[in-house]
Each structure stands twice: as C-alpha cells, then as structure tokens.
Design a protein around this motif. Sequence first.
Motif, PDB file in Angstrom:
ATOM      1  N   TYR A 162       0.812  -1.235  -0.035  1.00  0.00           N
ATOM      2  CA  TYR A 162      -0.085   0.107  -0.019  1.00  0.00           C
ATOM      3  C   TYR A 162       0.789   1.188  -0.027  1.00  0.00           C
ATOM      4  O   TYR A 162       0.604   2.196  -0.470  1.00  0.00           O
ATOM      5  N   HIS A 163       2.108   0.907   0.453  1.00  0.00           N
ATOM      6  CA  HIS A 163       2.876   2.151   0.722  1.00  0.00           C
ATOM      7  C   HIS A 163       3.751   2.637  -0.658  1.00  0.00           C
ATOM      8  O   HIS A 163       4.187   3.702  -0.521  1.00  0.00           O
ATOM      9  N   THR A 182      -8.988   5.420   4.649  1.00  0.00           N
ATOM     10  CA  THR A 182      -7.984   4.565   3.984  1.00  0.00           C
ATOM     11  C   THR A 182      -7.070   4.048   4.838  1.00  0.00           C
ATOM     12  O   THR A 182      -6.857   4.488   6.049  1.00  0.00           O
ATOM     13  N   ILE A 183      -6.502   2.926   4.148  1.00  0.00           N
ATOM     14  CA  ILE A 183      -5.326   2.481   5.068  1.00  0.00           C
ATOM     15  C   ILE A 183      -4.100   3.826   4.921  1.00  0.00           C
ATOM     16  O   ILE A 183      -4.186   4.522   3.826  1.00  0.00           O
ATOM     17  N   GLY A 184      -3.287   3.577   5.907  1.00  0.00           N
ATOM     18  CA  GLY A 184      -2.093   4.707   5.913  1.00  0.00           C
ATOM     19  C   GLY A 184      -0.729   4.445   5.675  1.00  0.00           C
ATOM     20  O   GLY A 184      -0.482   3.690   4.711  1.00  0.00           O
ATOM     21  N   ASP A 185       0.150   4.881   6.395  1.00  0.00           N
ATOM     22  CA  ASP A 185       1.514   4.648   6.099  1.00  0.00           C
ATOM     23  C   ASP A 185       2.078   3.517   6.607  1.00  0.00           C
ATOM     24  O   ASP A 185       1.384   2.844   7.831  1.00  0.00           O
ATOM     25  N   ALA A 186       2.933   2.821   6.140  1.00  0.00           N
ATOM     26  CA  ALA A 186       3.693   1.747   6.766  1.00  0.00           C
ATOM     27  C   ALA A 186       4.673   2.184   8.139  1.00  0.00           C
ATOM     28  O   ALA A 186       5.206   3.090   7.854  1.00  0.00           O
ATOM     29  N   VAL A 187       4.572   1.398   9.238  1.00  0.00           N
ATOM     30  CA  VAL A 187       5.418   1.497  10.107  1.00  0.00           C
ATOM     31  C   VAL A 187       5.868   0.138  10.685  1.00  0.00           C
ATOM     32  O   VAL A 187       5.219  -0.938  10.399  1.00  0.00           O
ATOM     33  N   ASP A 188       7.117   0.153  11.185  1.00  0.00           N
ATOM     34  CA  ASP A 188       7.959  -1.054  11.319  1.00  0.00           C
ATOM     35  C   ASP A 188       8.220  -1.147  12.763  1.00  0.00           C
ATOM     36  O   ASP A 188       9.150  -0.194  13.261  1.00  0.00           O
TER      37      ASP A 188
END
Lengths: 193, 193
Positions: A162-163, A182-188
């Motif tokens: 998505y990112h 909506t789905i947002g940012d990737a975070v790890d």
Amino acid sequence: MNTHIKSVELAKAYRLLNHGPTVLVSAQYEHEENVMTAAWACALELVPAKVSVVLDKSTKTRKLVEKSGYFILQVPTLKQLKLVQQLGSISQFNDPEKLTHCHTSLFQFEGFDLPAVEGCAAWLICELIPEPHNQQAHDLFIAKVVAAYADDRVFRDGHWYYHEAPAEWKSLHHVAGGHYYTIGDAVDANILE
Amino acid sequence: MNTHIKSVELAKAYRLLNHGPTVLVSAQYEHEENVMTAAWACALELVPAKVSVVLDKSTKTRKLVEKSGYFILQVPTLKQLKLVQQLGSISQFNDPEKLTHCHTSLFQFEGFDLPAVEGCAAWLICELIPEPHNQQAHDLFIAKVVAAYADDRVFRDGHWYYHEAPAEWKSLHHVAGGHYYTIGDAVDANILE
C-alpha cells in the motif's frame, strides 16, 4: 482474467484481512448471485486458514451462503468507494437488479462457481463450516479458506505494498454512515529496539 | 483519570472497532493481570453491543478471561507502537514481569476491577458470554460490551477524528511480523452521488 491476479499461499491468507479492511462478500446459488459490503470480517485461524464474517438475517447474500455453503471475501480499494458504499446500502430484496444498478463487474476463478468482483485487491474463496448456533444467535459465519488470490500491484510475496502503490489501491475502513478511512502509512516496530 | 476520557454511548461502541484496528486485550483474576496484543477482534452486534476476539490457548490473558469472565479491548495508538509490538511478542508465561518490562502503565475505570492501559484512544469493557464450543474449537471469545470510553482528543460525539488529531493518535493495523500500517485519510462516500 487480469494477469496481475496471483495465487496467495493459504498459510499467508490471513494477511489479506489482518489490517481490518471493510470487505465485499459475494455468493451464488444456482442462477442467483449477490454482493454485499461487510465491515465485520476477521481472520480466525492461521493453518488451516479460517475466517469469520457477520451476515445479518436481512441480507440476500446470507441466504445464498446458507444454500450454497460458499462465499468470497474480497478486499476492495479506494477506487471502488462508490461501489462499496452502494453494495452496502442497497438490498437485492428491494432491488433485484442491484448488481447492474451498482455497475458491479464480476468474473470467476477457475474451479469455483462463485461471483468475484473485478478490481479488488484480494480475494479469499471460503467454504462454510456450518455452525447453526453461531449463525442463528450471532449472525456469525465461520469458513475455511480454500483458495486465496491478490493483485500483485498491491500484494505480492506475502506482503501488502500500500505504501508504494498508487493511492487508488488503498483499502477502505468503514466507521459509520458512509464515512471511511483509507489505510495509511507503513510503520515497522522492528526498528524501535 | 485523564480528564479527556469520556464515556461512549453503547449503541456507538462498534465504531471504536469498525475500522479494524489492532487492539490490546487486558484481563485480571484475583492478583494476576496481563495485557496482550490481538489483531483478530471485531464488532459482532450493534445493540446490545457485542464483540468477538480470538485468544490463543497459549496465552496467559486467555486464562484470566476464562477465570474472571471479563476483559477490556482497547485501541492503541502510533505513539504506543513499541508497547503494542512487545505486548504481542512476550508471553507472561515466559516472563512473569512482562508488564513491567514492557513499561505498561495501567489504571482502572470506576466500577471495574480490570487493568486498563493508559494512553490508548478507546476502551471497551467486555463481559464474556461463555460459549465453550467457540472457545475450544475456534479460540473465539464472544462478549457483551458493558461500558465504553474514548479519549476526546481523537474520538468524540460518536466519531473518530484521526484526520484532525496529531499523527501519534493514529490506530495501528498489524499485517505480520511487526509490520503495521497506521489508519490513513478520511474519505466520504456520500459526496460521490
């Protein structure tokens, strides 16, 4: 079939739902088919892959699932926002031409006599595990995932992208009354050690 | 208690989970308490408000829920990413001091002998509806929501304000292996007519 649609390993099928997207539920029995929107779908087991979904007694799709024992959970995208909202607002009991009026484009996966919605990001083909108590008391349907697919422009090698994909591919997360995120940012979390 | 925490009408409690966030599940029995992370939690009914959550047999939190009949589902935020990941990775069976080692700050809501996690965006106080078959066969726990609360900096008047609040308030949506997405932008299907 769209050549971007690739099979997803069943052991990783839960990842298609793990982020909690609003889904489309489709089903077919003999010559009847329908699609409805559902926010209450969830992974239930990793291996064998199982899912749960709440299907209200007022819905036509539920009747088709009860008769056929199969359904598809599919993950729609921001590009399909209007379709998602309409499929969740109109009942086929009130409008027999619902699918046509909503401009729903359907296709089939080989080996499954089920209506799949074109343009989604992922599809889980589900075989109902009949549980009369759950279905009657809680409107809760439990199923085994027998096949899973995703569009490789947004999900590949077991991971969502998505990112990196254009925004139109983002999943939708309904809150209430046509209001979605909506789905947002990737975070790890692994980089926080 | 944080003065931003306000009661949420039970008929709107489903909205706290409808967008599919990863949650923290907390429970207490006598002098034992624990918190775990769960991605498989879902609304189940509007009125009376009900929820479902999958609690694996290997978890300590499940044992506490089975004994006490109560738990809290809480919606953590991006600011709590490290906590969320650790509470989902460490078992209290392996590390009896898990909550201390994870720097978990707890408080209680008046009237409920249950550990609530500070800093979350929302809390659903849940009373187990015992269903031995679901619990044994599917690790699925069904509960009635008896009270709900949210921090008014991100949820008020029955609506999320993720799109206005600072990013640190965003919900987390786990995919796998410590990889999460935050909730993204607000989109409204009603303006598409």
